[in-house]
Scaffold this motif. Structure first.
Motif, PDB file in Angstrom:
ATOM      1  N   LEU A  48      20.215 -29.767  14.497  1.00 34.80           N
ATOM      2  CA  LEU A  48      20.740 -29.954  13.147  1.00 34.80           C
ATOM      3  C   LEU A  48      20.142 -28.955  12.157  1.00 34.80           C
ATOM      4  N   MET A  49      18.823 -28.820  12.146  1.00 38.66           N
ATOM      5  CA  MET A  49      18.164 -27.909  11.213  1.00 38.66           C
ATOM      6  C   MET A  49      18.510 -26.461  11.532  1.00 38.66           C
ATOM      7  N   HIS A  50      18.620 -26.133  12.814  1.00 38.43           N
ATOM      8  CA  HIS A  50      18.933 -24.754  13.183  1.00 38.43           C
ATOM      9  C   HIS A  50      20.357 -24.367  12.739  1.00 38.43           C
ATOM     10  N   ILE A  51      21.315 -25.301  12.894  1.00 41.29           N
ATOM     11  CA  ILE A  51      22.683 -25.022  12.457  1.00 41.29           C
ATOM     12  C   ILE A  51      22.737 -24.934  10.933  1.00 41.29           C
ATOM     13  N   ALA A  52      21.980 -25.797  10.259  1.00 44.38           N
ATOM     14  CA  ALA A  52      21.965 -25.775   8.793  1.00 44.38           C
ATOM     15  C   ALA A  52      21.405 -24.459   8.269  1.00 44.38           C
ATOM     16  N   ALA A 195      21.514 -14.173   9.457  1.00 46.30           N
ATOM     17  CA  ALA A 195      22.721 -14.811   9.985  1.00 46.30           C
ATOM     18  C   ALA A 195      23.133 -14.202  11.321  1.00 46.30           C
ATOM     19  N   LEU A 196      23.070 -12.887  11.429  1.00 46.80           N
ATOM     20  CA  LEU A 196      23.413 -12.234  12.696  1.00 46.80           C
ATOM     21  C   LEU A 196      22.473 -12.683  13.811  1.00 46.80           C
ATOM     22  N   THR A 197      21.195 -12.785  13.478  1.00 51.16           N
ATOM     23  CA  THR A 197      20.222 -13.236  14.480  1.00 51.16           C
ATOM     24  C   THR A 197      20.471 -14.684  14.866  1.00 51.16           C
ATOM     25  N   ALA A 198      20.828 -15.527  13.896  1.00 53.57           N
ATOM     26  CA  ALA A 198      21.126 -16.933  14.190  1.00 53.57           C
ATOM     27  C   ALA A 198      22.310 -17.055  15.136  1.00 53.57           C
ATOM     28  N   MET A 199      23.301 -16.193  14.983  1.00 51.94           N
ATOM     29  CA  MET A 199      24.443 -16.219  15.890  1.00 51.94           C
ATOM     30  C   MET A 199      24.047 -15.787  17.298  1.00 51.94           C
ATOM     31  N   VAL A 200      23.163 -14.802  17.368  1.00 52.88           N
ATOM     32  CA  VAL A 200      22.758 -14.278  18.682  1.00 52.88           C
ATOM     33  C   VAL A 200      21.865 -15.278  19.426  1.00 52.88           C
ATOM     34  N   VAL A 201      20.834 -15.797  18.755  1.00 57.09           N
ATOM     35  CA  VAL A 201      19.881 -16.675  19.445  1.00 57.09           C
ATOM     36  C   VAL A 201      20.505 -18.025  19.800  1.00 57.09           C
ATOM     37  N   GLY A 202      21.580 -18.422  19.090  1.00 56.66           N
ATOM     38  CA  GLY A 202      22.241 -19.677  19.411  1.00 56.66           C
ATOM     39  C   GLY A 202      23.464 -19.526  20.285  1.00 56.66           C
ATOM     40  N   TRP A 203      23.714 -18.295  20.714  1.00 60.66           N
ATOM     41  CA  TRP A 203      24.938 -17.988  21.467  1.00 60.66           C
ATOM     42  C   TRP A 203      25.048 -18.808  22.752  1.00 60.66           C
ATOM     43  N   HIS A 204      23.932 -19.005  23.450  1.00 58.76           N
ATOM     44  CA  HIS A 204      23.951 -19.643  24.765  1.00 58.76           C
ATOM     45  C   HIS A 204      23.752 -21.155  24.696  1.00 58.76           C
ATOM     46  N   ILE A 205      23.558 -21.701  23.483  1.00 68.74           N
ATOM     47  CA  ILE A 205      23.279 -23.126  23.341  1.00 68.74           C
ATOM     48  C   ILE A 205      24.567 -23.936  23.560  1.00 68.74           C
ATOM     49  N   SER A 206      24.511 -24.915  24.429  1.00 70.75           N
ATOM     50  CA  SER A 206      25.665 -25.766  24.689  1.00 70.75           C
ATOM     51  C   SER A 206      25.655 -26.981  23.769  1.00 70.75           C
ATOM     52  N   GLY A 207      26.819 -27.570  23.546  1.00 68.76           N
ATOM     53  CA  GLY A 207      26.929 -28.771  22.738  1.00 68.76           C
ATOM     54  C   GLY A 207      27.037 -28.535  21.248  1.00 68.76           C
ATOM     55  N   LEU A 208      27.143 -27.284  20.815  1.00 73.78           N
ATOM     56  CA  LEU A 208      27.297 -27.004  19.390  1.00 73.78           C
ATOM     57  C   LEU A 208      28.719 -27.350  18.952  1.00 73.78           C
ATOM     58  N   PRO A 209      28.917 -27.697  17.677  1.00 75.43           N
ATOM     59  CA  PRO A 209      30.245 -28.134  17.218  1.00 75.43           C
ATOM     60  C   PRO A 209      31.299 -27.033  17.313  1.00 75.43           C
ATOM     61  N   SER A 210      32.544 -27.453  17.467  1.00 75.78           N
ATOM     62  CA  SER A 210      33.657 -26.512  17.493  1.00 75.78           C
ATOM     63  C   SER A 210      33.733 -25.767  16.166  1.00 75.78           C
ATOM     64  N   GLY A 211      33.934 -24.470  16.227  1.00 77.91           N
ATOM     65  CA  GLY A 211      33.939 -23.645  15.019  1.00 77.91           C
ATOM     66  C   GLY A 211      32.626 -22.929  14.795  1.00 77.91           C
ATOM     67  N   SER A 212      31.654 -23.178  15.668  1.00 72.96           N
ATOM     68  CA  SER A 212      30.347 -22.521  15.545  1.00 72.96           C
ATOM     69  C   SER A 212      30.338 -21.220  16.325  1.00 72.96           C
ATOM     70  N   GLY A 214      27.187 -19.326  17.650  1.00 71.05           N
ATOM     71  CA  GLY A 214      25.754 -19.497  17.677  1.00 71.05           C
ATOM     72  C   GLY A 214      25.378 -20.655  16.760  1.00 71.05           C
ATOM     73  N   TYR A 215      24.375 -20.431  15.922  1.00 73.87           N
ATOM     74  CA  TYR A 215      23.937 -21.476  15.004  1.00 73.87           C
ATOM     75  C   TYR A 215      24.652 -21.432  13.658  1.00 73.87           C
ATOM     76  N   VAL A 216      25.733 -20.675  13.538  1.00 72.50           N
ATOM     77  CA  VAL A 216      26.491 -20.598  12.293  1.00 72.50           C
ATOM     78  C   VAL A 216      27.791 -21.389  12.441  1.00 72.50           C
ATOM     79  N   TYR A 217      27.952 -22.425  11.623  1.00 76.20           N
ATOM     80  CA  TYR A 217      29.175 -23.233  11.611  1.00 76.20           C
ATOM     81  C   TYR A 217      30.088 -22.651  10.538  1.00 76.20           C
ATOM     82  N   TRP A 218      31.036 -21.822  10.950  1.00 75.29           N
ATOM     83  CA  TRP A 218      31.809 -21.014  10.024  1.00 75.29           C
ATOM     84  C   TRP A 218      32.741 -21.798   9.094  1.00 75.29           C
ATOM     85  N   PRO A 219      33.338 -22.924   9.513  1.00 80.94           N
ATOM     86  CA  PRO A 219      34.160 -23.673   8.538  1.00 80.94           C
ATOM     87  C   PRO A 219      33.391 -24.042   7.281  1.00 80.94           C
TER      88      PRO A 219
END
Length: 266
Positions: A48-52, A195-212, A214-219
């Motif tokens: 949660l904190m990482h996506i935020a 933001a670019l780094t957050a997308m890269v480091v979260g790229w392989h994480i499973s279970g993230l919400p649709s629309g994400s 990496g760790y960036v929830y674009w909606p």
């Protein structure tokens, strides 16, 4: 869903106003707001904190761009300061985002709250500076080191760095309108790298919400960012008209409110 949409819009308006008024990217209000909104959407608690923080940094790209553009038209941005501030904060944001990926979310949340508490108290209790101070002369290496530390904290906490850049630039000797403008400009590259780094480091994480991505929830990032475009010019207008002490008190009060909401023990 309509309630969540309204929450994103209100968050964007507040972030834009703060960006224009204080030079904050807006992360100081975006992060706690996103934690509440993402919890309502049942996002995975462990991320949660990482996506935020990742989403906050992406949002700040839009907010800071508008503020910097408006402030540059007023010739308030101190580009001579940004020449050494930006390289350090960008490198620090990269380091901080990577480090944050390996730290538990509750630790980041607690750290964020204490930063707000300490800085808010300083802004509220500090006395007005009636006579402008001359700009301090710092060795280049030391100035870049300060900037790197600011960027590292920004990457860790998803705040763009403005909350730390503002006290530093006030100590450095800039007047409040120049502080606000320069801080906003400095958050733009910091948020970009974070933001670019957050997308890269979260790229392989499973279970993230649709629309994400990496760790960036674009909606959420786009909704908040677009809403902030409306309020940012209003904040810029206010910072050039309000008394300096009042602006500092507003800054301090916001920090204490956010600290209260983010403290795990409360």
């Amino acid at each position: 869903m309509s309630l969540l949409f309204l929450g994103y819009i209100l968050t964007g308006l507040c972030a834009g106003l703060l960006s224009g008024l204080l030079g904050l990217g807006g992360g100081i209000v975006i992060v706690p707001a996103l934690i509440a909104l993402f919890s309502m959407q049942s996002f995975p608690h462990e991320h949660l904190m990482h996506i935020a923080t990742g989403t906050s940094l992406a949002t700040i790209l839009i907010t800071s761009f508008m503020t910097t553009w408006v402030q540059s038209k007023r010739k308030a941005v101190q580009w001579s300061v940004l020449k050494w501030l930006i390289p350090g904060t960008v490198l620090g944001a990269l380091c901080g985002t990577v480090i944050g990926n390996y730290l538990p979310g509750h630790l980041l949340k607690t750290t964020f709250a204490f930063f707000c508490l300490l800085l808010g108290g300083k802004m509220l209790l500090g006395r007005a500076q009636l006579i402008a101070k001359p700009e301090r002369k710092l060795p280049l290496a030391l100035a870049v080191l300060f900037a790197w530390l600011i960027g590292t904290c920004a990457g860790l906490l998803g705040i763009g760095g403005g909350v730390l850049v503002i006290p530093f630039l006030l100590w450095y000797g800039l007047e409040m309108p120049a502080v606000s403008a320069t801080s906003a400009a400095s958050t733009l590259p910091t948020a970009t790298s974070g933001a670019l780094t957050a997308m890269v480091v979260g790229w392989h994480i499973s279970g993230l919400p649709s629309g994400s991505l990496g760790y960036v929830y674009w909606p959420a990032a786009l909704c908040i960012g677009l809403a902030s475009l409306i309020a940012a010019p209003m904040g810029v207008l206010l910072v050039h008209r309000l008394p300096v002490l009042l602006v500092k008190r507003i800054f301090g009060g916001i920090l204490l409110i956010v600290a209260w909401t983010m403290m795990p023990s409360f």
